[in-house]
Motif scaffolding. Structure first.
Motif, PDB file in Angstrom:
ATOM      1  N   PRO A 473       0.815  -1.221   0.000  1.00 34.53           N
ATOM      2  CA  PRO A 473       0.000   0.000   0.000  1.00 34.53           C
ATOM      3  C   PRO A 473       0.850   1.275   0.000  1.00 34.53           C
ATOM      4  O   PRO A 473       2.017   1.278   0.394  1.00 34.53           O
ATOM      5  CB  PRO A 473      -0.789  -0.119   1.302  1.00 34.53           C
ATOM      6  CG  PRO A 473       0.124  -0.890   2.208  1.00 34.53           C
ATOM      7  CD  PRO A 473       0.863  -1.857   1.318  1.00 34.53           C
ATOM      8  N   PHE A 474       0.243   2.358  -0.447  1.00 32.54           N
ATOM      9  CA  PHE A 474       0.853   3.676  -0.350  1.00 32.54           C
ATOM     10  C   PHE A 474      -0.247   4.712  -0.195  1.00 32.54           C
ATOM     11  O   PHE A 474      -1.408   4.487  -0.563  1.00 32.54           O
ATOM     12  CB  PHE A 474       1.704   3.996  -1.588  1.00 32.54           C
ATOM     13  CG  PHE A 474       0.916   4.133  -2.866  1.00 32.54           C
ATOM     14  CD1 PHE A 474       0.342   5.345  -3.244  1.00 32.54           C
ATOM     15  CD2 PHE A 474       0.750   3.038  -3.707  1.00 32.54           C
ATOM     16  CE1 PHE A 474      -0.380   5.471  -4.415  1.00 32.54           C
ATOM     17  CE2 PHE A 474       0.022   3.154  -4.884  1.00 32.54           C
ATOM     18  CZ  PHE A 474      -0.542   4.373  -5.237  1.00 32.54           C
ATOM     19  N   THR A 475       0.095   5.844   0.356  1.00 36.28           N
ATOM     20  CA  THR A 475      -0.838   6.956   0.481  1.00 36.28           C
ATOM     21  C   THR A 475      -0.044   8.251   0.441  1.00 36.28           C
ATOM     22  O   THR A 475       1.131   8.275   0.808  1.00 36.28           O
ATOM     23  CB  THR A 475      -1.669   6.872   1.771  1.00 36.28           C
ATOM     24  OG1 THR A 475      -2.607   7.949   1.811  1.00 36.28           O
ATOM     25  CG2 THR A 475      -0.787   6.924   3.005  1.00 36.28           C
ATOM     26  N   SER A 476      -0.659   9.306  -0.035  1.00 31.83           N
ATOM     27  CA  SER A 476       0.104  10.529  -0.236  1.00 31.83           C
ATOM     28  C   SER A 476      -0.782  11.761  -0.280  1.00 31.83           C
ATOM     29  O   SER A 476      -1.978  11.684  -0.547  1.00 31.83           O
ATOM     30  CB  SER A 476       0.916  10.441  -1.536  1.00 31.83           C
ATOM     31  OG  SER A 476       0.060  10.233  -2.629  1.00 31.83           O
ATOM     32  N   TYR A 477      -0.143  12.887  -0.006  1.00 36.88           N
ATOM     33  CA  TYR A 477      -0.781  14.203  -0.132  1.00 36.88           C
ATOM     34  C   TYR A 477       0.222  15.157  -0.772  1.00 36.88           C
ATOM     35  O   TYR A 477       1.422  15.112  -0.471  1.00 36.88           O
ATOM     36  CB  TYR A 477      -1.200  14.769   1.223  1.00 36.88           C
ATOM     37  CG  TYR A 477      -1.449  16.256   1.175  1.00 36.88           C
ATOM     38  CD1 TYR A 477      -2.653  16.751   0.690  1.00 36.88           C
ATOM     39  CD2 TYR A 477      -0.457  17.157   1.561  1.00 36.88           C
ATOM     40  CE1 TYR A 477      -2.868  18.118   0.608  1.00 36.88           C
ATOM     41  CE2 TYR A 477      -0.666  18.524   1.476  1.00 36.88           C
ATOM     42  CZ  TYR A 477      -1.874  18.998   0.993  1.00 36.88           C
ATOM     43  OH  TYR A 477      -2.082  20.347   0.898  1.00 36.88           O
TER      44      TYR A 477
END
Length: 711
Positions: A473-477
């Motif tokens: 998984p990855f998440t970003s802003y």
């Protein structure tokens, strides 16, 4: 705002593409599958699975295979890049957004897009014959600052790959709408040709590569045999590209490199517009005398001088680039009442820039635990939009910009990566006194010039976890911003001072959450959800035949899913799906009651393909399919017509084929077929624009035969 809150739990990060030096990458590349492909990210190289963003890479082989079907980069990207809107089969790329936002296009890091006056030509700014790879990073990017609100497309040019003093490659191509058409070499035929010559090699410490490519497009014909409307068309165009790159290795740590590229695409057509009727019959071409100068990009010069030091001081590398761009494009001739006496506009751009990137690695027990990339970007850009006859529509705008930045990566474990960065943009734009060029019943306005000042702090954070092959998984802003086509705003000024004109930039908050997955030894899967929001967006709406910005709050959200299956070593089956939607708050009452137009939001799309080659790689074939879904979000007005940009879009299927066979070590013959079943269809742009003149069908069936010789 629930969609926004969903992503706030994750940290978001935005990556960009520039550096190509693979020597600083510490991950081992074992194969070409998703988790092992190197990309240039955060201006220092890394592995795709650790970028904390959705990245699409087109390698040299992909580009060559797609170019055999069509050398149009707009179509090549549309078939391979989820989230990028379908091409419009025109010289411009208006409506070909990335995740509903403007995309920053670069050639080796040199920006082709302009915030001062968007030329809508940047995707077709170079010939694919000299591209090593194309890297596409989705979502707003803060590290490159202005213009990258939807993401980045970086065209990375070829470099020498031979240790011989001289080697080369020659390619001949022939294209026809119908190989049995006796008229194909006449004025109403569809024949064209393409010639490309490369020479490259290495002499001691010097390596070089030079290339020249010329393409002559024949008359463009749709599936029903009608000649397409030549206005902004790709038919009967001469496309030239000249390229040179020379490198000098001072020693194993220090290298100088110089690059120059010239691109031109001008239409020389015997046809004029045969006006159709939107929704009833297509606009086509008929023989006639055209007014004005030849349409298209007269020239696009790009060049750089690059210096690389792999170890300028302890654990630190340096990349510096001094670059320029000189661009000139000409649009179509318009009769009165446009500008009251008619005319033909052009856009001129000149850029001079400098980039300096330092990358410092932090190590413990000979293992890299983190890195820091920092530096500064400097840019001077001058852009104007005159008419060919000398009248001024947009005066010359002179921008000076400086932007220090810092990006950090921390490897908490070998599989857990945290990233973050900051960028400060300071931009000053000089606007001279000018007089607007009115159309119709408008009157001219004398505008007092001055200096516009912009400053912006962009930032990004991201998190990726790659320990489990099945679920990474990855998440970003990321926060990005864009001045957004300042010239378009100024040319339609109704007030006489800059202070009264809304020139406020767009600030975009972009969120993404997704994962990559390796299922066994034969399946790669990736999926992501994205959401972006701008308090003051800029959708284009048509007013009296001109596209003008609508400044209002807006959001866009969507999903992308990709899968690649490798049943055997010689067989690859893949598919990707994209869906996006967006709304705008026209009354600023926090109620998003209106959908964004087709200029911004593309219909959902499903792309699939199957590629096969023999064990000895002598024979290779690929079948490509695109299904573009319908999009019908708007009502007709009282007169029974759609507003421009809001037309209903119907669905369609397209199939393409390409194959190649190696006759011997030196010679390869190729075949490409665009629109195998000769489908008669309208592109989404032709439909949502809802203008009679732009209601044009897409290409019918085209055959391309090529011969390539390496030596």
């Amino acid at each position: 705002m629930e969609k926004k809150i969903i992503c706030l739990g994750g940290l978001v990060f935005s990556v960009t593409v520039l550096a190509q030096n693979k020597s600083t990458v510490n991950d081992t590349v074992k194969s070409e599958r998703l988790e092992e492909v190197i990309v240039s990210a955060t201006r220092s190289p890394e592995i795709v699975k650790k970028t904390a963003a959705t990245v699409t890479i087109l390698k040299r082989k992909d580009i060559e295979q797609q170019s055999l079907i069509s050398p149009d980069l707009s179509n090549i990207l549309a078939y391979r890049v989820p989230g990028l809107a379908f091409g419009n089969n025109l010289t411009g790329n208006r409506g070909q957004t990335l995740r509903g936002r403007n995309v920053l296009v670069m050639i080796d890091g040199i920006p082709q897009s302009s915030p001062l006056r968007n030329n809508d030509r940047e995707i077709r700014s170079i010939d694919p014959s000299i591209l090593e790879r194309i890297e596409v990073v989705k979502g707003a990017t803060s590290i490159y600052g202005n213009g990258a609100e939807g993401g980045i497309i970086n065209y990375i040019t070829l470099k020498n790959a031979s240790n011989k003093p001289i080697a080369g490659k020659t390619v001949f191509g022939f294209t026809s709408h119908d190989v049995f058409d006796k008229n194909m070499f006449k004025s109403d035929g569809g024949a064209g040709y393409r010639i490309s010559q490369s020479l490259y090699g290495k002499l001691g410490k010097v390596d070089y590569l030079v290339n020249g490519t010329f393409t002559r497009n024949g008359v463009k014909i749709d599936g029903d045999g009608l000649v397409q409307n030549p206005r902004y068309g790709l038919g009967e165009t001469n496309v030239s590209n000249a390229f040179a790159k020379i490198g000098y290795d001072l020693n194993e740590n220090n290298r100088f490199e110089i690059m120059y590229n010239y691109y031109s695409s001008l239409q020389d057509s015997k046809y004029i517009l045969d006006l159709g009727k939107y929704g009833e019959r297509p606009s086509a071409g008929k023989l006639g005398e055209r007014q004005g100068a030849k349409e298209g990009t007269k020239y696009n010069h790009n060049g750089y001088l690059k210096y690389t030091n792999k170890s300028i001081f302890r654990n630190t590398s340096l990349n510096t680039t001094l670059y320029f761009q000189d661009f000139y494009t000409i649009y179509d001739y318009r009769d009165a009442p446009r500008w009251k006496t008619g005319g033909q506009s052009a856009i001129l751009e000149k850029k001079y820039g400098f980039r300096a990137d330092f990358t410092t690695e932090f190590k413990q027990n000979d293992k890299v635990t983190g890195s820091l990339t920092y530096g500064v970007d400097l840019l001077n850009e001058k852009t104007s939009q005159p008419l060919v006859d000398g009248r001024i529509w947009v005066p010359e705008l002179n921008m000076i910009a400086a932007a220090p930045f810092v990006q950090g990566k921390l490897f908490l474990t070998p599989d857990l990566t945290v990233k973050g960065g900051l960028r400060w943009d300071e931009m000053h734009v000089d606007v001279p006194n000018y007089t607007t060029l009115p159309s119709g019943k408008d009157t001219a306005v004398d505008v007092l010039g001055g200096k516009l000042r912009y400053n912006n702090l962009s930032y990004n954070v991201g998190l990726s976890y790659t320990a489990i092959d099945l679920f990474q998984p990855f998440t970003s802003y990321s926060r990005g911003f864009n001045i957004y086509d300042l010239g378009r705003v100024l040319r339609d000024a109704k007030d006489n001072t800059l202070e009264k004109i809304n020139t406020e930039p767009i600030v975009v908050d972009s969120y993404e959450i997704g994962f990559n997955s390796k299922i066994g030894k034969s399946i790669d899967l990736s999926a992501s959800y994205f959401y972006n929001y701008s308090k003051l967006g800029a959708d284009l709406v048509s007013v009296n035949g001109f596209w003008v910005p609508l400044r209002a709050p807006q959001y866009i959200s969507g999903v992308e899913v990709s899968i690649d299956v490798y049943p055997t070593k010689n067989l690859n089956i893949g598919a990707n799906y994209t869906y996006q939607e967006g709304k705008v708050d026209t009354d600023s009452d926090n109620k998003y009651e209106k959908y964004l137009s087709g200029v911004r939001i593309a219909p959902a799309r499903l792309n699939s393909y199957i590629k096969w080659n023999t064990k000895n790689n002598k024979l290779q074939m690929g079948l490509y399919h695109m299904y573009s879904f319908k999009r019908d979000r708007f009502e007709k007005d009282a007169s029974g017509k759609y507003q421009e940009g809001e037309g209903a879009v119907t669905d369609f299927n397209l199939f393409n084929f390409q194959g190649s066979y190696k006759l011997n070590t030196f010679t390869t013959v190729g075949l490409g077929i665009e629109n195998i079943f000769n489908k008669s269809y309208y592109t989404p742009t032709a439909q949502f624009t809802a203008r009679d003149a732009e209601y044009v069908r897409g290409n019918g069936r085209y055959y391309t035969v090529s011969f390539s010789f390496t030596y």
